[in-house]
Motif scaffolding. Structure first.
Motif, PDB file in Angstrom:
ATOM      1  N   TYR A  52       0.828  -1.202   0.000  1.00 49.34           N
ATOM      2  CA  TYR A  52       0.000   0.000   0.000  1.00 49.34           C
ATOM      3  C   TYR A  52       0.869   1.262   0.000  1.00 49.34           C
ATOM      4  CZ  TYR A  52      -4.076  -2.929   0.975  1.00 49.34           C
ATOM      5  OH  TYR A  52      -5.075  -3.863   0.915  1.00 49.34           O
ATOM      6  N   ALA A  56       0.890   4.187  -2.711  1.00 43.48           N
ATOM      7  CA  ALA A  56       0.735   5.584  -2.302  1.00 43.48           C
ATOM      8  C   ALA A  56       1.899   6.424  -2.826  1.00 43.48           C
ATOM      9  CB  ALA A  56       0.651   5.685  -0.782  1.00 43.48           C
ATOM     10  N   LEU A 114      -6.032  11.948  -4.485  1.00 42.87           N
ATOM     11  CA  LEU A 114      -7.081  11.165  -3.818  1.00 42.87           C
ATOM     12  C   LEU A 114      -6.679   9.704  -3.683  1.00 42.87           C
ATOM     13  CD1 LEU A 114     -10.430  12.602  -5.064  1.00 42.87           C
ATOM     14  CD2 LEU A 114     -10.089  11.539  -2.854  1.00 42.87           C
ATOM     15  N   GLN A 115      -6.138   9.149  -4.747  1.00 40.10           N
ATOM     16  CA  GLN A 115      -5.713   7.748  -4.684  1.00 40.10           C
ATOM     17  C   GLN A 115      -4.541   7.574  -3.729  1.00 40.10           C
ATOM     18  OE1 GLN A 115      -5.286   6.642  -8.888  1.00 40.10           O
ATOM     19  NE2 GLN A 115      -7.142   5.413  -8.617  1.00 40.10           N
ATOM     20  N   GLN A 117      -3.969   9.354  -1.072  1.00 44.34           N
ATOM     21  CA  GLN A 117      -4.551   9.444   0.266  1.00 44.34           C
ATOM     22  C   GLN A 117      -5.220   8.120   0.647  1.00 44.34           C
ATOM     23  OE1 GLN A 117      -7.704  12.292   0.553  1.00 44.34           O
ATOM     24  NE2 GLN A 117      -7.775  12.220   2.788  1.00 44.34           N
ATOM     25  N   HIS A 118      -5.935   7.521  -0.307  1.00 44.30           N
ATOM     26  CA  HIS A 118      -6.611   6.245  -0.056  1.00 44.30           C
ATOM     27  C   HIS A 118      -5.597   5.159   0.314  1.00 44.30           C
ATOM     28  CE1 HIS A 118      -9.280   2.811  -0.591  1.00 44.30           C
ATOM     29  NE2 HIS A 118      -8.427   2.318  -1.487  1.00 44.30           N
ATOM     30  N   PHE A 119      -4.515   5.058  -0.448  1.00 45.64           N
ATOM     31  CA  PHE A 119      -3.529   4.009  -0.172  1.00 45.64           C
ATOM     32  C   PHE A 119      -2.715   4.321   1.081  1.00 45.64           C
ATOM     33  CE2 PHE A 119      -4.305   2.955  -4.695  1.00 45.64           C
ATOM     34  CZ  PHE A 119      -4.748   1.663  -4.493  1.00 45.64           C
ATOM     35  N   ASP A 120      -2.533   5.603   1.409  1.00 39.75           N
ATOM     36  CA  ASP A 120      -1.898   5.963   2.680  1.00 39.75           C
ATOM     37  C   ASP A 120      -2.745   5.474   3.854  1.00 39.75           C
ATOM     38  OD1 ASP A 120       0.467   7.182   1.833  1.00 39.75           O
ATOM     39  OD2 ASP A 120      -0.470   9.165   1.646  1.00 39.75           O
ATOM     40  N   GLN A 121      -4.068   5.634   3.733  1.00 40.87           N
ATOM     41  CA  GLN A 121      -4.970   5.166   4.785  1.00 40.87           C
ATOM     42  C   GLN A 121      -4.934   3.649   4.893  1.00 40.87           C
ATOM     43  OE1 GLN A 121      -8.692   6.894   3.615  1.00 40.87           O
ATOM     44  NE2 GLN A 121      -8.248   8.875   4.567  1.00 40.87           N
ATOM     45  N   LEU A 122      -4.909   2.959   3.759  1.00 35.83           N
ATOM     46  CA  LEU A 122      -4.841   1.496   3.794  1.00 35.83           C
ATOM     47  C   LEU A 122      -3.518   1.018   4.389  1.00 35.83           C
ATOM     48  CD1 LEU A 122      -6.419   0.497   0.361  1.00 35.83           C
ATOM     49  CD2 LEU A 122      -7.411   0.210   2.636  1.00 35.83           C
TER      50      LEU A 122
END
Length: 141
Positions: A52, A56, A114-115, A117-122
């Protein structure tokens, strides 16, 4: 390859070039960005925090690249806006084309952000789950 004087240079040219090409390709593979197929495969198969984080990082790089391209295109748009070529210009005017390209780069940069940020959260999620599991285990003791 035989020039008119009868000297043969073909072997001398191919050997050094072949010798120089190998390290360049090896270095290029180490620093090359993900191809479309590799990216798609990694997105589908990513399950670890490291994967992930790699995704990111890729999207952060793409965001940076698109923002830089948008900045360059904005400067080009501003330059073209200064040109007074007359009122009867055909559509699309050069300034319009630069504006549309600028907006496209900004949109792509926002999407990449946005993507990322999504993979940072995952990537952060497994660490949070491990902390929760550790807390739950200590509470049961």
């Amino acid at each position: 390859m035989k020039p008119n004087n009868g000297t043969y240079y073909g072997a001398f040219l191919t050997i050094p070039i072949a010798g120089m090409a190998q390290p360049t390709t090896q270095t290029a593979n180490l620093t090359a960005p993900l191809s479309g197929r590799e990216l798609h495969s990694l997105i589908l198969n990513a399950h670890s925090a490291a994967q992930y984080q790699q995704l990111a990082g890729y999207f952060h790089q793409m965001e940076t690249k698109y923002r830089a391209e948008a900045t360059a295109e904005k400067a080009e748009r501003d330059r073209r806006a200064q040109i007074n070529a007359g009122l009867m210009q055909k559509y699309p005017r050069p300034v319009d084309s630069a504006q549309y390209l600028y907006e496209s780069y900004v949109s792509q940069a926002d999407s990449a952000a946005l993507q990322a940020q999504h993979f940072d959260q995952l990537a952060a999620a497994p660490a949070q789950h491990e902390q929760q599991d550790a807390t739950n285990t200590q509470g049961k003791l």
